[in-house]
Design a protein around this motif. Structure first.
Motif, PDB file in Angstrom:
ATOM      1  N   LEU A   1       0.821  -1.211   0.000  1.00 41.22           N
ATOM      2  CA  LEU A   1       0.000   0.000   0.000  1.00 41.22           C
ATOM      3  C   LEU A   1       0.856   1.262   0.000  1.00 41.22           C
ATOM      4  O   LEU A   1       1.975   1.272   0.527  1.00 41.22           O
ATOM      5  N   CYS A   2       0.284   2.315  -0.573  1.00 41.31           N
ATOM      6  CA  CYS A   2       0.941   3.618  -0.587  1.00 41.31           C
ATOM      7  C   CYS A   2       1.164   4.076   0.860  1.00 41.31           C
ATOM      8  O   CYS A   2       0.236   4.065   1.660  1.00 41.31           O
ATOM      9  N   PRO A   3       2.398   4.469   1.219  1.00 37.84           N
ATOM     10  CA  PRO A   3       2.639   4.869   2.610  1.00 37.84           C
ATOM     11  C   PRO A   3       1.942   6.177   2.983  1.00 37.84           C
ATOM     12  O   PRO A   3       1.792   6.489   4.158  1.00 37.84           O
ATOM     13  N   GLU A   4       1.502   6.943   1.977  1.00 40.94           N
ATOM     14  CA  GLU A   4       0.842   8.221   2.272  1.00 40.94           C
ATOM     15  C   GLU A   4      -0.648   8.036   2.511  1.00 40.94           C
ATOM     16  O   GLU A   4      -1.196   8.552   3.475  1.00 40.94           O
ATOM     17  N   CYS A   5      -1.323   7.312   1.595  1.00 43.92           N
ATOM     18  CA  CYS A   5      -2.790   7.265   1.671  1.00 43.92           C
ATOM     19  C   CYS A   5      -3.328   5.839   1.763  1.00 43.92           C
ATOM     20  O   CYS A   5      -4.533   5.639   1.804  1.00 43.92           O
ATOM     21  N   PHE A   6      -2.459   4.828   1.796  1.00 39.44           N
ATOM     22  CA  PHE A   6      -2.840   3.421   1.929  1.00 39.44           C
ATOM     23  C   PHE A   6      -3.635   2.887   0.744  1.00 39.44           C
ATOM     24  O   PHE A   6      -4.315   1.875   0.860  1.00 39.44           O
TER      25      PHE A   6
ATOM     26  N   PHE B   1       4.283   5.031  -8.137  1.00 40.23           N
ATOM     27  CA  PHE B   1       3.479   6.248  -8.260  1.00 40.23           C
ATOM     28  C   PHE B   1       2.053   5.921  -7.846  1.00 40.23           C
ATOM     29  O   PHE B   1       1.405   5.042  -8.426  1.00 40.23           O
ATOM     30  N   CYS B   2       1.556   6.620  -6.802  1.00 42.58           N
ATOM     31  CA  CYS B   2       0.217   6.326  -6.287  1.00 42.58           C
ATOM     32  C   CYS B   2      -0.829   6.972  -7.190  1.00 42.58           C
ATOM     33  O   CYS B   2      -0.812   8.181  -7.401  1.00 42.58           O
ATOM     34  N   ASN B   3      -1.735   6.164  -7.711  1.00 35.68           N
ATOM     35  CA  ASN B   3      -2.783   6.703  -8.580  1.00 35.68           C
ATOM     36  C   ASN B   3      -3.826   7.472  -7.791  1.00 35.68           C
ATOM     37  O   ASN B   3      -4.653   8.169  -8.354  1.00 35.68           O
ATOM     38  N   SER B   4      -3.792   7.321  -6.481  1.00 36.77           N
ATOM     39  CA  SER B   4      -4.810   7.957  -5.660  1.00 36.77           C
ATOM     40  C   SER B   4      -4.347   9.328  -5.161  1.00 36.77           C
ATOM     41  O   SER B   4      -5.023  10.325  -5.363  1.00 36.77           O
ATOM     42  N   CYS B   5      -3.175   9.391  -4.508  1.00 34.91           N
ATOM     43  CA  CYS B   5      -2.729  10.681  -3.963  1.00 34.91           C
ATOM     44  C   CYS B   5      -1.586  11.277  -4.777  1.00 34.91           C
ATOM     45  O   CYS B   5      -1.091  12.352  -4.449  1.00 34.91           O
ATOM     46  N   HIS B   6      -1.143  10.562  -5.844  1.00 32.92           N
ATOM     47  CA  HIS B   6      -0.144  11.084  -6.780  1.00 32.92           C
ATOM     48  C   HIS B   6       1.209  11.357  -6.144  1.00 32.92           C
ATOM     49  O   HIS B   6       1.930  12.239  -6.591  1.00 32.92           O
ATOM     50  N   THR B   7       1.537  10.649  -5.068  1.00 34.21           N
ATOM     51  CA  THR B   7       2.895  10.785  -4.542  1.00 34.21           C
ATOM     52  C   THR B   7       3.724   9.612  -5.044  1.00 34.21           C
ATOM     53  O   THR B   7       3.196   8.565  -5.404  1.00 34.21           O
ATOM     54  N   GLU B   8       5.030   9.832  -5.057  1.00 34.89           N
ATOM     55  CA  GLU B   8       5.947   8.830  -5.563  1.00 34.89           C
ATOM     56  C   GLU B   8       6.727   8.262  -4.388  1.00 34.89           C
ATOM     57  O   GLU B   8       7.225   9.019  -3.556  1.00 34.89           O
TER      58      GLU B   8
HETATM   59 ZN    ZN Z   1      -1.202   7.449  -2.114  1.00 37.46          ZN
END
Ligand code: ZN
Ligand code: ZN
Length: 487
Positions: free
Chosen positions: A213-218, A302-309
């Protein structure tokens, strides 16, 4: 609240057919007589109905005729942190079990007709287990509220928590009783409760899937991208070059000669080792921006949800598993904490909540036999989330300080107890009319607010006051107390 009257409902009729129609806005629903003194409410109008309004009923039957409104109500009920609401036995009136697994896990049964005979045993068992849990729920909590709630719900139901695939969930799964208790963006709390429950041995996990999972937004939706190690852009073109020994040149797959900085120098030597006149090294990539060539690009998620890398190694790994409540989990659901027992022993003049409930029960009985009514007062510190975080376990000490402040002014016939869960002082005033009790408790409130003004750890300086005449109202003392604390 207007109490619905008993209507001409009988267990024999298969579908609800109410001979007396009443304006829906005034009534919550229809009370069904079960012959055992239980209050079971049948609800088919959900508009404007809040879950808290059903606190005093033992069980609910929800008509699934309007699924959206019914589900909203069910989610609100199970999403509450009041044991009287989220543990309540709830049955769904529907022709068939609902498609959604989430709904099936949040109700205690689906019935095709309003007939109490088929569900009364289960309901009785649930109410019995809930009573045990309610007793424990007054103690201070060792666990985080969300985890505590989950193990209590599962202990009451003797059920496992089965994750449900859910395209609306950030991570692609929902954990019914946990998910309804959090806002959709608070998925971190759900994962925390699952991980902590597994770590503490409350859950026995049966592995289903491992998520990255994305560490920023899961979010579990991201793309892996190749990044140019030279200029850090992601514009790469990959191709498979051929090295021709005879021409000492590199050509692309379709025969076009190309300038290749990686292989030119050693192409001859490399090809001499094999019996063909060309070799095909692994794919190389060329940056569109700076023309840098590499076989080893940096990889970013690259997170498709929050756009962070993120670096791939920083992705959060989370195991989705069916969670079976262990014996340790069931014990923890009923566990009275050490602090609760300490309150009776260590703070002189303060009795444990168990003893308090006993005295309250006694008062309720006395009232039934026609005695002068007594009054119960609750003073609740309005701690903010930041206060609670800052105080942590020191909230126990704070409550004891507060109790010390008011003890000298307490009449010898009164009883004082503490609820660490609700940050509240419970005061029982037997033989005291409400009007007099209000005066006494207001005095205590002022004392406490004065004390809080000098306490730097607490920003919320207000104390909520509840004063209620003790009545024989069909509840146990514990349920009566819990309903007051839930307000
Ligand atoms: Zn994210
Ligand atoms: Zn580049």
């Amino acid at each position: 609240m207007n109490k619905p009257k008993f209507n001409a409902f009988s267990e024999q009729i298969a579908s609800p057919d109410f001979s007396v129609s009443r304006p829906a806005a005034r009534l919550l629903g229809h009370l069904l007589p079960d012959g055992k003194g239980k209050t079971i409410l049948y609800i088919n109008q959900f508009e404007g109905l809040t879950a808290a309004a059903t606190t005093e009923y033992d069980a609910l039957i929800l008509d699934y005729c309007e699924p959206v409104a019914c589900e909203r109500f069910l989610f609100e009920l199970r999403g509450s942190f009041s044991e009287l609401l989220y543990l309540k036995p709830v049955f769904l009136l529907a022709a068939a079990a609902p498609q959604k697994e989430m709904i099936r896990q949040l109700v205690d049964g689906v019935i095709p007709a309003v007939q109490l005979a088929g569900i009364s045993n289960l309901m009785e068992q649930l109410l019995q287990r809930n009573r045990e849990i309610l007793k424990a729920a007054h103690g201070s909590e060792n666990e985080k509220p969300l985890l505590m709630k989950a193990i209590r719900y599962l202990a009451s139901r003797k059920a496992s928590l089965i994750p449900v695939p859910d395209p609306d969930s950030v991570i692609g799964y929902s954990f019914p009783i946990l998910t309804v208790s959090c806002k959709s963006h608070q998925f971190e709390q759900v994962m925390e409760a699952v991980n902590e429950g597994v770590k503490k041995g409350f859950f026995d996990p049966d592995f289903i899937s491992r998520l990255q999972l994305c560490p920023e937004c899961f979010s579990d939706s991201f793309s892996l991208r190749d990044i140019c190690p030279h200029c850090k852009t992601l514009l790469f073109a990959s191709h498979n070059p051929f090295l021709h020994a005879s021409q000492a040149a590199t050509v692309s797959e379709n025969g076009v000669p190309e300038k290749n900085t990686l292989f030119k120098q050693n192409s001859e030597a490399a090809v001499m080792k094999v019996s063909v006149d060309y070799s095909k090294p692994s794919e190389i990539q060329t940056c569109h921006i700076c023309r840098h060539q590499t076989r080893d690009p940096e990889i970013k998620a690259f997170c498709n949800s929050c756009h962070t890398e993120s670096e791939p190694e920083h992705l959060v790994s989370f195991d989705v598993a069916a969670l079976k409540l262990t014996a340790a989990g069931a014990t923890a659901a009923l566990n009275r904490s050490g602090d609760e027992q300490q309150a009776g022993v260590m703070a002189p003049g303060v009795i444990s909540q168990d003893s308090f409930s006993l005295f309250l029960e006694h008062e309720m009985e006395r009232y039934r036999s026609g005695a002068f009514p007594g009054t119960i007062g609750i003073l609740q510190l309005q701690l903010s989330a930041a206060d609670r975080n800052r105080l942590g376990n020191r909230v126990v000490r704070l409550l004891k300080e507060v109790a010390d402040e008011i003890k000298p002014n307490l009449a010898p016939s009164n009883f004082l107890s503490l609820s660490y869960t609700h940050h509240a002082l419970l005061i029982l005033l037997p033989n005291t009319q409400k009007v007099d009790a209000i005066q006494i408790i207001t005095g205590f409130r002022q004392d406490i607010e004065r004390l809080l003004r000098f306490n730097l750890a607490v920003t919320a300086k207000k104390v909520k006051m509840i004063v209620k005449e003790i009545q024989r109202n069909g509840f146990s003392a514990e349920a009566f107390l819990a309903s007051l604390l839930a307000k």
